[in-house]
Design an enzyme around this catalytic site. Structure first.
Site, PDB file in Angstrom:
ATOM      1  N   LEU A  97      -0.497  -4.319  47.164  1.00  0.00           N
ATOM      2  CA  LEU A  97      -0.613  -5.365  46.143  1.00  0.00           C
ATOM      3  C   LEU A  97      -1.095  -6.683  46.727  1.00  0.00           C
ATOM      4  O   LEU A  97      -1.778  -7.457  46.084  1.00  0.00           O
ATOM      5  CB  LEU A  97       0.744  -5.590  45.464  1.00  0.00           C
ATOM      6  CG  LEU A  97       1.250  -4.471  44.566  1.00  0.00           C
ATOM      7  CD1 LEU A  97       2.673  -4.733  44.132  1.00  0.00           C
ATOM      8  CD2 LEU A  97       0.338  -4.318  43.360  1.00  0.00           C
ATOM      9  N   GLY A  98      -0.704  -6.959  47.945  1.00  0.00           N
ATOM     10  CA  GLY A  98      -1.107  -8.229  48.553  1.00  0.00           C
ATOM     11  C   GLY A  98      -0.484  -8.382  49.920  1.00  0.00           C
ATOM     12  O   GLY A  98       0.469  -7.676  50.273  1.00  0.00           O
ATOM     13  N   ASP A 141       8.379 -23.518  48.032  1.00  0.00           N
ATOM     14  CA  ASP A 141       7.017 -23.018  48.233  1.00  0.00           C
ATOM     15  C   ASP A 141       6.397 -22.581  46.912  1.00  0.00           C
ATOM     16  O   ASP A 141       5.783 -21.523  46.815  1.00  0.00           O
ATOM     17  CB  ASP A 141       7.048 -21.863  49.247  1.00  0.00           C
ATOM     18  CG  ASP A 141       5.658 -21.558  49.802  1.00  0.00           C
ATOM     19  OD1 ASP A 141       4.773 -22.436  49.710  1.00  0.00           O
ATOM     20  OD2 ASP A 141       5.448 -20.447  50.319  1.00  0.00           O
ATOM     21  N   LYS A 187       8.255  -5.093  49.420  1.00  0.00           N
ATOM     22  CA  LYS A 187       7.750  -5.985  50.469  1.00  0.00           C
ATOM     23  C   LYS A 187       8.245  -5.474  51.804  1.00  0.00           C
ATOM     24  O   LYS A 187       9.449  -5.256  51.972  1.00  0.00           O
ATOM     25  CB  LYS A 187       8.253  -7.406  50.212  1.00  0.00           C
ATOM     26  CG  LYS A 187       7.624  -8.437  51.141  1.00  0.00           C
ATOM     27  CD  LYS A 187       8.250  -9.794  50.963  1.00  0.00           C
ATOM     28  CE  LYS A 187       7.443 -10.655  50.051  1.00  0.00           C
ATOM     29  NZ  LYS A 187       7.857 -12.071  50.092  1.00  0.00           N
ATOM     30  N   ALA A 191       2.110 -14.372  54.312  1.00  0.00           N
ATOM     31  CA  ALA A 191       2.312 -14.832  55.687  1.00  0.00           C
ATOM     32  C   ALA A 191       3.353 -13.983  56.409  1.00  0.00           C
ATOM     33  O   ALA A 191       3.294 -13.795  57.617  1.00  0.00           O
ATOM     34  CB  ALA A 191       2.742 -16.288  55.661  1.00  0.00           C
ATOM     35  N   ARG A 192       4.325 -13.466  55.645  1.00  0.00           N
ATOM     36  CA  ARG A 192       5.406 -12.708  56.301  1.00  0.00           C
ATOM     37  C   ARG A 192       5.167 -11.209  56.345  1.00  0.00           C
ATOM     38  O   ARG A 192       5.555 -10.548  57.288  1.00  0.00           O
ATOM     39  CB  ARG A 192       6.726 -12.977  55.580  1.00  0.00           C
ATOM     40  CG  ARG A 192       7.457 -14.178  56.073  1.00  0.00           C
ATOM     41  CD  ARG A 192       8.759 -14.311  55.329  1.00  0.00           C
ATOM     42  NE  ARG A 192       8.482 -14.423  53.896  1.00  0.00           N
ATOM     43  CZ  ARG A 192       8.275 -15.568  53.286  1.00  0.00           C
ATOM     44  NH1 ARG A 192       8.344 -16.688  53.953  1.00  0.00           N
ATOM     45  NH2 ARG A 192       8.010 -15.626  52.001  1.00  0.00           N
ATOM     46  N   GLY A 193       4.586 -10.683  55.305  1.00  0.00           N
ATOM     47  CA  GLY A 193       4.449  -9.226  55.297  1.00  0.00           C
ATOM     48  C   GLY A 193       3.546  -8.758  54.185  1.00  0.00           C
ATOM     49  O   GLY A 193       2.873  -9.551  53.532  1.00  0.00           O
ATOM     50  N   SER A 194       3.539  -7.433  53.975  1.00  0.00           N
ATOM     51  CA  SER A 194       2.680  -6.863  52.940  1.00  0.00           C
ATOM     52  C   SER A 194       3.536  -6.381  51.773  1.00  0.00           C
ATOM     53  O   SER A 194       4.691  -5.991  51.964  1.00  0.00           O
ATOM     54  CB  SER A 194       1.919  -5.667  53.499  1.00  0.00           C
ATOM     55  OG  SER A 194       1.258  -6.065  54.666  1.00  0.00           O
ATOM     56  N   VAL A 195       2.915  -6.421  50.590  1.00  0.00           N
ATOM     57  CA  VAL A 195       3.633  -5.969  49.395  1.00  0.00           C
ATOM     58  C   VAL A 195       2.911  -4.738  48.834  1.00  0.00           C
ATOM     59  O   VAL A 195       1.691  -4.767  48.639  1.00  0.00           O
ATOM     60  CB  VAL A 195       3.714  -7.097  48.341  1.00  0.00           C
ATOM     61  CG1 VAL A 195       4.559  -6.660  47.157  1.00  0.00           C
ATOM     62  CG2 VAL A 195       4.283  -8.366  48.949  1.00  0.00           C
TER      63      VAL A 195
HETATM   64  N1  ATP Z   1       6.683  -8.169  42.677  1.00  0.00           N
HETATM   65  C1  ATP Z   1       5.362  -8.153  42.785  1.00  0.00           C
HETATM   66  N2  ATP Z   1       4.599  -7.517  41.868  1.00  0.00           N
HETATM   67  C2  ATP Z   1       3.243  -7.518  41.967  1.00  0.00           C
HETATM   68  N3  ATP Z   1       2.566  -8.130  42.965  1.00  0.00           N
HETATM   69  C3  ATP Z   1       3.265  -8.771  43.915  1.00  0.00           C
HETATM   70  C4  ATP Z   1       4.701  -8.812  43.884  1.00  0.00           C
HETATM   71  N4  ATP Z   1       5.132  -9.526  44.942  1.00  0.00           N
HETATM   72  C5  ATP Z   1       4.030  -9.919  45.609  1.00  0.00           C
HETATM   73  N5  ATP Z   1       2.911  -9.463  45.011  1.00  0.00           N
HETATM   74  C6  ATP Z   1       1.519  -9.696  45.464  1.00  0.00           C
HETATM   75  O1  ATP Z   1       1.499  -9.786  46.877  1.00  0.00           O
HETATM   76  C7  ATP Z   1       1.033 -11.083  47.299  1.00  0.00           C
HETATM   77  C8  ATP Z   1       1.760 -11.515  48.579  1.00  0.00           C
HETATM   78  O2  ATP Z   1       3.161 -11.517  48.360  1.00  0.00           O
HETATM   79  P1  ATP Z   1       4.144 -12.652  48.910  1.00  0.00           P
HETATM   80  O3  ATP Z   1       3.520 -13.959  48.572  1.00  0.00           O
HETATM   81  O4  ATP Z   1       5.490 -12.456  48.349  1.00  0.00           O
HETATM   82  O5  ATP Z   1       4.154 -12.465  50.454  1.00  0.00           O
HETATM   83  P2  ATP Z   1       4.543 -13.607  51.500  1.00  0.00           P
HETATM   84  O6  ATP Z   1       4.467 -13.038  52.840  1.00  0.00           O
HETATM   85  O7  ATP Z   1       5.813 -14.235  51.104  1.00  0.00           O
HETATM   86  O8  ATP Z   1       3.359 -14.676  51.296  1.00  0.00           O
HETATM   87  P3  ATP Z   1       3.306 -16.248  51.574  1.00  0.00           P
HETATM   88  O9  ATP Z   1       4.307 -16.574  52.582  1.00  0.00           O
HETATM   89  O10 ATP Z   1       1.879 -16.500  51.984  1.00  0.00           O
HETATM   90  O11 ATP Z   1       3.615 -16.927  50.257  1.00  0.00           O
HETATM   91  C9  ATP Z   1       1.264 -11.984  46.081  1.00  0.00           C
HETATM   92  O12 ATP Z   1       0.386 -13.089  46.049  1.00  0.00           O
HETATM   93  C10 ATP Z   1       1.022 -11.019  44.918  1.00  0.00           C
HETATM   94  O13 ATP Z   1      -0.356 -10.922  44.629  1.00  0.00           O
END
Ligand code: ATP
Length: 665
Positions: free
Chosen positions: A153-154, A320, A179, A157-161
């Site tokens: 999904l995306g 954030d 995640k 900075a911390r990991g993949s979803v």
């Molecule tokens: N519950 C979800 N349902 C659908 N898509 C999601 C969900 N959670 C995250 N995503 C997708 O994955 C992307 C990255 O997730 P997320 O921002 O939580 O990771 P992160 O490592 O915390 O990123 P950052 O620290 O850069 O904000 C989001 O921008 C979104 O497009």
């Protein structure tokens, strides 16, 4: 009582009189018991409420819900047909659009049962990688046993979803977002990552506008991607966070791609063709009005304010908030431009519904959150610079002359981020040049100020869909450098509820000019100071602070999908360049115009002045008539043009006066 064969050699015993189900699984030697629950006729779901038999019978046609008394899981076969009222004020009425509402207790139970069977493997797996995490915290094989990956999904900075489906045997029990964060052997990193889970689990009820968290566990896995069955890769400790899946993706992509038609390379080729056809139609009609409608903007901001209100109520500061951390529960449906009139508004009732529709927004990614009063140094985390309130970037000298102290994050700093999100969804971009490097961006953020009039002008020059001008007032107050001027989440929620009702009552309002609209100032109550920590700063501090080492991260835009042919990309890139160029020209023009003082206030003075000149010296009658002519037409044309004409007029008047009284004498 009826007996129905079920999955995996199980049987279902259904007892209509007690409205209960018994699922028997002889191969596992398990019995599960479910009892029917009920929701009132007004469609507001009520949880954990068991009703007596008589009531169940009377409501039988409306509901079909069962709840497991052991794990709290609700099986709700009617949830897909149940629609919540669009502008409902109830904050706890949302349900996942899945057939099963699997509770946190459900996953806990599943994990406990699974761990008992998997005990011997736990020690064997974790021994391969020496770690500070106790062996019994790992649940090896849990992911592979109960989940299948559907897509990525995306990546943050911390990991993949990942988008995953939860399965028991062959039965799909719902779609989730998972995640995965690689922890390795870094305890500090682990503590930072677990903050998200702590924040999510402190929410005791299901909230409409905050992401629902289902389960968390640790497992050894590859540092990137997800390992498939029998795949041999080096494994390290990873944290898995299971959350509600948000079908519509994030708000940033939706605004940029669907609303403002940017980044055509990110959409599928089918979607691109559709967009191209629509663009041709628009060009033919001579109108391309981009942007969201008033109702859409108000409902997005209200959703976020609601989520923030709930977080702030329990003492959590998000820290954030940005469009990529806001998720859409459903997909955004692009309205058909064939139905739009010249203002970009849609004709007809159904199509107007379509134009004003926007999926529910939930706040996600609580990875940077902290408790109010907690020191930001203690958390070791940083937010995203463009959305960070200026007072957070500015440092104050501490007792120790060499050290500088940063202001703490507050509820008011979250409100600033909300203001910046609001700006982004209205204009489809931020008020900063995206190419700035970090020190310049810091300097710009610290000095940034925005005024309602400038925003209105910019909005007109960009030819966006007309919107209620109170939105600009709200942005101005949320982005105020004076933290006391920023409304708090509850106030924003209430103001927007109020405006939404007003707008909903009168869809034919003339935007920003209705006499019956309540001014935004009247919507605000007295600000409750206990919600706002005073963190003021002055110009000197802004200058002093410019040289500080930067600790905040910038957002990056990543290309995700590229499914188009070269030819198509070329067509769309040309289209995109054309659009971007004209937007940039508009912007340049509006900046140029805004340098001039606002002359509209002088319009009424110029007419008598011109008449006076005519009377004083009728010899140069042509110039005088020209002045009157210009003044007359300046009332009937677009604001930008009127400004130019008024400037010319003023110059002519000055020449006229100086000729008459200075040169002549
Ligand atoms: N519950 C979800 N349902 C659908 N898509 C999601 C969900 N959670 C995250 N995503 C997708 O994955 C992307 C990255 O997730 P997320 O921002 O939580 O990771 P992160 O490592 O915390 O990123 P950052 O620290 O850069 O904000 C989001 O921008 C979104 O497009």
């Amino acid at each position: 009582m009826s007996l129905v064969p079920y999955n995996n050699d199980s049987l279902i015993l259904k007892d209509s009189s007690s409205k209960s189900l018994m699922i028997v699984n002889p191969s596992l030697g398990e019995l599960s018991y479910f009892k029917k629950i009920i929701t009132p006729r007004n469609n507001e779901p009520k949880f954990d409420q068991f009703l007596d038999e008589e009531e169940s019978i009377t409501e039988e046609k409306d509901i079909a819900s069962y709840v497991c008394p052991q794990c709290g899981t609700e099986i709700d076969t009617s949830s897909q047909n149940r629609k919540l009222p669009k502008y409902s004020n109830n904050r706890r009425s949302s349900k996942q659009p899945s057939e099963f509402n699997l509770s946190r207790r459900y996953f806990r139970l599943l994990q406990d049962t699974f761990t008992q069977q998997a005990l011997p493997t736990i020690a064997a797996e974790s021994n391969k990688f020496p770690t500070f995490i106790p062996d019994d915290l790992f649940i090896p094989g849990y992911f592979r046993k109960f989940f299948t990956t559907l897509s990525l999904l995306g990546t943050g900075a911390r990991g993949s979803v990942f988008k995953v489906v939860h399965k028991i045997g062959d039965t799909d029990l719902g779609i989730f977002a998972l995640k995965k964060i690689s922890i390795g052997n870094d305890m500090t990193w682990f503590n930072k990552c677990i903050r998200e889970v702590k924040a999510l689990s402190s929410l005791t009820h299901r909230s409409v506008n905050l992401i629902t968290y289902n389960h968390v566990w640790l497992e050894m896995d590859a540092s990137y991607g997800l390992t498939m069955q029998n795949e041999e890769r080096e494994k390290i400790p990873c944290l898995f966070i299971l959350q509600q899946y948000c079908e519509g993706g994030n708000l940033e992509d939706c605004i940029l791609i669907d609303i403002f038609k940017k980044f055509p390379e990110k959409i599928s080729s089918e979607e691109r063709k559709k967009r191209f056809r629509q663009m041709r139609r628009d060009r033919h009609n001579g109108s391309i009005k981009l942007g969201l409608s008033t109702i859409q903007i108000l409902s997005i901001i209200r959703d976020i304010a609601r989520g923030l209100h709930e977080l702030h109520d329990i003492g959590i500061i998000h820290r954030d908030l940005k469009p990529s951390n806001l998720l859409l529960l459903g997909r955004y449906k692009v309205p058909d431009s064939r139905l739009q009139n010249d203002n970009g508004e849609v004709n007809g009732n159904d199509s107007r519904e379509q134009e004003n529709d926007f999926p529910t927004v939930v706040i996600g990614d609580l990875g940077e959150s902290q408790l109010a009063g907690e020191s930001r140094v203690g958390t070791g985390c940083t937010g995203t610079l463009e959305f960070t309130a200026p007072e957070i970037i500015i440092t104050n000298p501490s007792n120790n002359a060499k050290e500088m102290k940063y202001n703490e994050y507050t509820f008011a700093s979250d409100m600033y981020s909300l203001g910046m999100i609001c700006y982004f969804i209205v204009f489809g971009e931020l008020p900063f040049d995206p190419m700035l490097d970090i020190p310049d961006m810091r300097r710009t953020v610290k000095k940034f100020q925005v005024h309602k009039e400038d925003m209105i002008l910019l909005h007109q020059n960009k030819s966006l869909k007309p919107i209620d001008h109170r939105i600009f007032e709200l942005i101005e107050s949320l982005l105020s450098n004076d933290v006391k001027r920023r409304p708090h989440a509850k106030q924003v929620e209430e103001i927007l509820n109020h405006i939404l009702l007003e707008v909903d009552d009168d869809r034919t309002f003339s935007l920003g000019r209705r006499s019956s609209i309540t001014p935004l100032d009247d919507c605000f109550d007295e600000f409750e100071d206990e919600h706002i920590q005073k963190t003021s700063f002055n110009e000197d501090q802004v200058e002093e602070d410019d040289d500080d080492e930067d600790k905040l991260a910038l957002t990056t835009t990543r290309a995700k999908i590229n499914m188009a042919s070269e030819e198509e990309i070329e067509i769309y890139t040309k289209y995109e360049n054309h659009n971007t160029k004209s937007l940039a020209e508009n912007e340049k023009q509006s900046h140029f115009i805004s340098q001039f003082p606002n002359l509209s206030a002088y319009s009424n003075v110029l007419l008598p002045l011109a008449l006076l000149l005519l009377w004083l010296d009728p010899t140069e009658i042509i110039i005088n008539y020209f002045i009157i002519f210009l003044l007359g037409i300046s009332y009937g044309i677009r604001d930008t043009m009127a400004k130019y004409i008024k400037i010319i007029m003023l110059v002519l008047l000055i020449i006229r006066l100086s000729k008459k009284y200075i040169i002549m004498s």
